[in-house]
Design an enzyme around this catalytic site. Structure first.
Site, PDB file in Angstrom:
ATOM      1  N   HIS A  96      44.421  53.201 110.201  1.00 37.76           N
ATOM      2  CA  HIS A  96      43.776  52.170 109.212  1.00 37.76           C
ATOM      3  C   HIS A  96      44.564  50.723 109.165  1.00 37.76           C
ATOM      4  CE1 HIS A  96      42.575  50.806 105.269  1.00 37.76           C
ATOM      5  NE2 HIS A  96      41.567  51.466 105.399  1.00 37.76           N
ATOM      6  N   ASP A 113      50.708  58.320 106.633  1.00 34.55           N
ATOM      7  CA  ASP A 113      49.804  57.836 105.742  1.00 34.55           C
ATOM      8  C   ASP A 113      48.560  58.971 105.505  1.00 34.55           C
ATOM      9  OD1 ASP A 113      47.235  56.786 104.695  1.00 34.55           O
ATOM     10  OD2 ASP A 113      46.976  55.322 106.367  1.00 34.55           O
ATOM     11  N   GLN A 135      43.858  60.026 103.543  1.00 34.84           N
ATOM     12  CA  GLN A 135      42.470  60.868 103.797  1.00 34.84           C
ATOM     13  C   GLN A 135      42.882  62.203 103.604  1.00 34.84           C
ATOM     14  OE1 GLN A 135      39.472  59.975 104.128  1.00 34.84           O
ATOM     15  NE2 GLN A 135      39.718  57.613 104.120  1.00 34.84           N
ATOM     16  N   LYS A 142      40.574  58.299  96.094  1.00 34.25           N
ATOM     17  CA  LYS A 142      39.835  58.924  96.997  1.00 34.25           C
ATOM     18  C   LYS A 142      39.862  60.692  96.757  1.00 34.25           C
ATOM     19  CE  LYS A 142      40.835  56.051 100.883  1.00 34.25           C
ATOM     20  NZ  LYS A 142      39.560  55.166 101.229  1.00 34.25           N
ATOM     21  N   CYS A 184      37.870  49.407 108.606  1.00 32.89           N
ATOM     22  CA  CYS A 184      39.346  48.980 108.211  1.00 32.89           C
ATOM     23  C   CYS A 184      40.105  49.755 109.415  1.00 32.89           C
ATOM     24  CB  CYS A 184      40.012  49.178 107.223  1.00 32.89           C
ATOM     25  SG  CYS A 184      39.027  48.466 105.820  1.00 32.89           S
TER      26      CYS A 184
HETATM   27  C1  LIG Z   1      43.673  56.486 106.265  1.00 35.20           C
HETATM   28  C2  LIG Z   1      43.843  55.538 105.192  1.00 35.20           C
HETATM   29  N1  LIG Z   1      44.855  54.750 104.947  1.00 35.20           N
HETATM   30  C3  LIG Z   1      45.029  54.016 103.911  1.00 35.20           C
HETATM   31  C4  LIG Z   1      43.938  53.324 103.355  1.00 35.20           C
HETATM   32  C5  LIG Z   1      43.769  52.537 102.185  1.00 35.20           C
HETATM   33  O1  LIG Z   1      43.718  53.067 101.026  1.00 35.20           O
HETATM   34  P1  LIG Z   1      43.468  52.147  99.847  1.00 35.20           P
HETATM   35  O2  LIG Z   1      42.370  51.168 100.032  1.00 35.20           O
HETATM   36  O3  LIG Z   1      43.066  53.039  98.479  1.00 35.20           O
HETATM   37  O4  LIG Z   1      44.780  51.303  99.623  1.00 35.20           O
HETATM   38  C6  LIG Z   1      42.525  53.887 103.461  1.00 35.20           C
HETATM   39  C7  LIG Z   1      41.258  53.825 102.946  1.00 35.20           C
HETATM   40  O5  LIG Z   1      40.172  53.867 103.202  1.00 35.20           O
HETATM   41  C8  LIG Z   1      42.384  55.251 104.750  1.00 35.20           C
HETATM   42  O6  LIG Z   1      41.320  55.605 104.866  1.00 35.20           O
END
Ligand SMILES: Cc1ncc(COP(=O)(O)O)c(C=O)c1O
Length: 415
Positions: A128, A204, A207, A230, A372
């Site tokens: 992401h 990260d 998800q 989430k 993203c």
């Molecule tokens: C894999 C992953 N990493 C990071 C993020 C970023 O999360 P946030 O927007 O809550 O900061 C997301 C959000 O969709 C994501 O799916």
């Protein structure tokens, strides 16, 4: 996967999410966008409501009882979040704004101090933007080198050359689960590989944590980022778990109140971790909600949540393939052992935004766009996909509604 945990009554679980009782134009709401953000159960809504009604006060600053109670609620939430991911110590959990801020904290506070021009950070093609751009910012500032782990044809990490990529690396930062392909990566194996090469493992888990049992210790990770919104909690708060000695060795990210021990005209000293990284008035109500969400998930049992979502994902993959055959392309692994409930698809050459609009006419909420993850989109050879993402409150009727609603798109746009 262990079978020890009894499965909750999923119909009752669904009933705990008030928005899912909503109808629009007399039709039920089919929420399939939890990879984007999740809905909230009464347990979270009521915890925040109760705190606002009877317990709201500043934390850490005042000696009166109401404030002391609020501080306890805030720290209690930290302890709950720590337990959810099996962190060894609650004070290793830093509250941030979201996973994005958590990853920026690692790249721009830890990274800026410890990485120099030419140092290598290894990322993957699954990432992401939140786990790409902070490192690219550091690349511009410090001249670090970025290397990328490629993917197999079915969207898993291709680890063939991992040792070569990690050779001389200082950091390996990767997703535990892809928000586009649903791919679940072998996190413990990747952390071990990072350490073999003397690199830190940054995960990260944005998800992953909402959908799977998470054990940061069993992973052997160094930093793990995730978001409350989430995982049934409110937006506006996330977490960074880091090993205590690494957090101690990380300079503050933002300066201001709450993060200091002493301030003089000629300088300051920082408060201990985690306050060092929580400058200013934090999201207090949201922390209470985040803690309630962690408790809620632990009460359900994450093994049971994962099992429920595996069943549903298998059902969805089969149902879509059976109905639409070659007219639908669902990206990512077919093996649900290594896949979460994220279904990014292309359908009959119809633009994903059109699909999303047609589905919306039947109250089926899916996301259309690049999610993203533009480098990954480029790799898939598309600008965008439609994405249905499942969560613990979804059931087969939601999947059936998606499958049926896609017929509407074929009626309007043909093939
Ligand atoms: C894999 C992953 N990493 C990071 C993020 C970023 O999360 P946030 O927007 O809550 O900061 C997301 C959000 O969709 C994501 O799916």
């Amino acid at each position: 996967m262990s079978t020890e945990q009894a499965s909750p009554d999923w119909e009752k679980v669904r009933a705990q999410f008030p928005v899912l009782q909503r109808e629009i134009d007399g039709q039920p709401l089919v929420y399939l966008d939890s990879g984007n953000t999740s809905q909230k159960p009464y347990a979270v809504i009521e915890a925040m409501d109760d705190f606002l009604r009877s317990g709201y006060a500043p934390i850490n600053r005042s000696a009166y009882r109401l404030a002391a109670e609020a501080t306890d609620r805030y720290e209690g939430a930290r302890a709950s979040v720590a337990r959810l991911v099996n962190a060894p110590r609650a004070d290793e959990v830093v509250f941030t704004k979201n996973a994005t801020e958590s990853l920026n904290l690692v790249a721009q506070a830890w990274g800026a101090k410890h990485l120099r021009a030419g140092d290598v950070v290894v990322l993957t093609h699954l990432e992401h933007h939140a786990n790409i751009v902070p490192w690219q910012i550091l690349q511009e500032r410090n001249g670090i080198e970025l290397r990328w782990v490629p993917l197999t044809a079915d969207g898993q990490l291709d680890l063939t050359d991992l040792d070569t990529l990690l050779d001389g690396a200082k950091v390996f930062a990767f997703s535990a689960m892809s928000n586009v392909l649903g791919t679940i990566t072998p996190v413990a194996e990747l952390c071990a590989a990072a350490h073999r090469h003397g690199a830190l493992a940054v995960v990260d888990a944005c998800q992953f944590v909402p959908h799977n049992p998470t054990d940061v210790q069993a992973w052997g990770a160094d930093f793990v980022a995730f978001s409350s919104h989430k995982m049934c909690g409110p937006s506006g708060i996330g977490a960074l778990w880091g090993r205590a000695e690494l957090l101690d060795a990380t300079p503050p990210f933002l300066g201001g109140g709450n993060m200091i021990a002493v301030v003089r005209l000629d300088g300051f000293t920082t408060a201990p971790v985690p306050a060092k990284f929580e400058a200013g008035t934090p999201p207090i109500v949201e922390a209470v909600g985040f803690g309630a969400a962690a408790e809620y998930l632990m009460d359900l049992g994450m093994v049971a949540v994962r099992r429920h979502e595996m069943d549903l994902t298998r059902y969805a993959l089969d149902a879509l393939h059976e109905r639409y055959g070659e007219r639908i392309t669902i990206h990512g692994p077919d093996n649900i052992e290594v896949r979460g409930g994220v279904l990014s698809f292309e359908f009959g050459g119809i633009h994903p935004h059109d699909i999303s609009q047609v589905l919306d006419q039947r109250n089926v909420c899916v996301r259309a766009g690049h999610h993203c993850a533009k480098p990954l989109m480029r790799l898939l050879g598309v600008n965008a996909t439609a994405r249905a993402s499942l969560y613990l409150y979804n059931d087969r009727t939601d999947v059936d509604a998606l499958v049926d609603a896609l017929d509407g798109a074929t009626d309007i746009f043909g093939f």
